[in-house]
Design an enzyme around this catalytic site. Structure first.
Site, PDB file in Angstrom:
ATOM      1  N   ASN A  80       0.968  -1.118  -0.019  1.00 59.96           N
ATOM      2  CA  ASN A  80       0.262   0.172   0.070  1.00 59.96           C
ATOM      3  C   ASN A  80       0.704   1.330   0.283  1.00 59.96           C
ATOM      4  O   ASN A  80       2.150   1.304   0.095  1.00 59.96           O
ATOM      5  CB  ASN A  80      -1.158   0.079   1.291  1.00 59.96           C
ATOM      6  CG  ASN A  80      -2.299   0.663   1.006  1.00 59.96           C
ATOM      7  OD1 ASN A  80      -2.297   1.590   0.214  1.00 59.96           O
ATOM      8  ND2 ASN A  80      -3.509   0.122   1.570  1.00 59.96           N
ATOM      9  N   HIS A 110      22.906   0.620  13.620  1.00 59.67           N
ATOM     10  CA  HIS A 110      23.877   1.223  13.848  1.00 59.67           C
ATOM     11  C   HIS A 110      24.638   0.860  15.287  1.00 59.67           C
ATOM     12  O   HIS A 110      23.787   0.507  15.978  1.00 59.67           O
ATOM     13  CB  HIS A 110      24.052   2.827  13.596  1.00 59.67           C
ATOM     14  CG  HIS A 110      23.699   3.353  12.371  1.00 59.67           C
ATOM     15  ND1 HIS A 110      24.596   3.392  10.993  1.00 59.67           N
ATOM     16  CD2 HIS A 110      22.467   3.819  11.944  1.00 59.67           C
ATOM     17  CE1 HIS A 110      23.699   3.886  10.082  1.00 59.67           C
ATOM     18  NE2 HIS A 110      22.392   3.896  10.651  1.00 59.67           N
ATOM     19  N   GLY A 137      -0.724  -1.361   8.695  1.00 57.03           N
ATOM     20  CA  GLY A 137      -0.057   0.066   8.588  1.00 57.03           C
ATOM     21  C   GLY A 137       0.697   0.547   9.554  1.00 57.03           C
ATOM     22  O   GLY A 137       0.589   0.521  10.656  1.00 57.03           O
TER      23      GLY A 137
END
Length: 193
Positions: A80, A110, A137
Site C-alpha cells: 500500500n 548502527h 499500517g
C-alpha cells in the site's frame, strides 16, 4: 566481490563505491517515475527496480527504497501507499503478502558506541516475510527479522524478533498475542485486536 555485493551480503562495505552509488541512483530514477507519473506502467517499473517482482503484484505509490535490487517480491503481493524499505541487505517478500500503508522495513542498524557511529558504521541484516503474511499500517520490521507464513503483524507494531508462522503479534516491541488457526474468520481477528 564488489562493494554492492558485500553490502547485500551483510559485510562491511564502502557506501561511496561507484557500484553502490550507481544502483542507488538507478533506484531514485525509477522511483521518481513510479511515484510521479500516474500513467506509467508500474509493473514494468517495478520489474526494473526490484531484483524480482512477481506476477499480479502491485505497489501503490508513493513507494520509497534505497537500492531496489536487494528486494524480491513474490506473486500476488500488495504494498500500500507510503511503504519505505531501507534495503541495504536483502528483503524477501513472499507470495500473497499484504503490506499496509506507511509500513517500514529496516535492514541497516548502527552501533551503540557513539565513536563508531561518528564514522557511520552500519550493520545490515536481511528481512524475510514469508507467504500469506499481513502487515498492518505503520508497522516497523527491524533488521534480521523473519515473519513466518500466514502471520499477522498489527498496525503500529514494532517487530524486533522473529515471528513464528500462524501468529498474531502487536505492540512495541511486538509480542505474540495468540496463535492463529486454519480458516480463521476476519471477525475472530477483529475481536482480538
Amino acid at each position: 566481490m564488489n562493494e554492492f555485493d558485500k553490502m547485500r551480503a551483510g559485510h562491511s562495505y564502502d557506501p561511496k563505491a561507484p557500484e553502490v552509488l550507481a544502483v542507488s541512483q538507478q533506484a531514485r530514477e525509477l522511483m521518481a517515475q513510479l511515484n510521479h507519473n500516474p500513467h506509467a506502467d508500474g509493473g514494468m517499473l517495478c520489474r526494473a527496480l526490484f531484483d524480482q517482482f512477481g506476477e499480479a503484484s502491485y505497489v501503490t505509490p508513493p513507494f520509497y527504497c534505497e537500492f531496489g535490487k536487494t528486494v524480491s517480491i513474490g506473486q500476488s503481493t500488495f504494498l500500500n501507499m507510503g511503504v519505505t524499505m531501507l534495503d541495504n541487505a536483502e528483503i524477501h517478500i513472499g507470495n500473497n503478502v499484504l503490506i499496509g500503508p506507511n509500513a517500514q522495513l529496516y535492514t541497516p542498524s548502527h552501533p551503540l558506541d557513539y565513536r563508531q557511529r561518528r564514522n557511520w558504521v552500519t550493520i545490515c541484516k536481511p528481512i524475510i516475510i514469508e507467504d500469506d503474511v499481513w502487515i498492518g499500517g505503520q508497522a516497523v520490521i527491524c533488521q534480521g527479522v523473519t515473519i513466518g507464513a500466514r502471520s499477522v503483524v498489527a498496525a503500529n507494531a514494532t517487530v524486533t524478533k522473529d515471528v513464528p508462522p500462524d501468529t498474531l503479534v502487536a505492540g512495541s516491541p511486538a509480542k505474540i498475542i495468540r496463535h492463529l488457526t486454519e480458516n480463521e474468520s476476519r471477525e475472530d481477528i477483529k475481536r482480538d485486536d
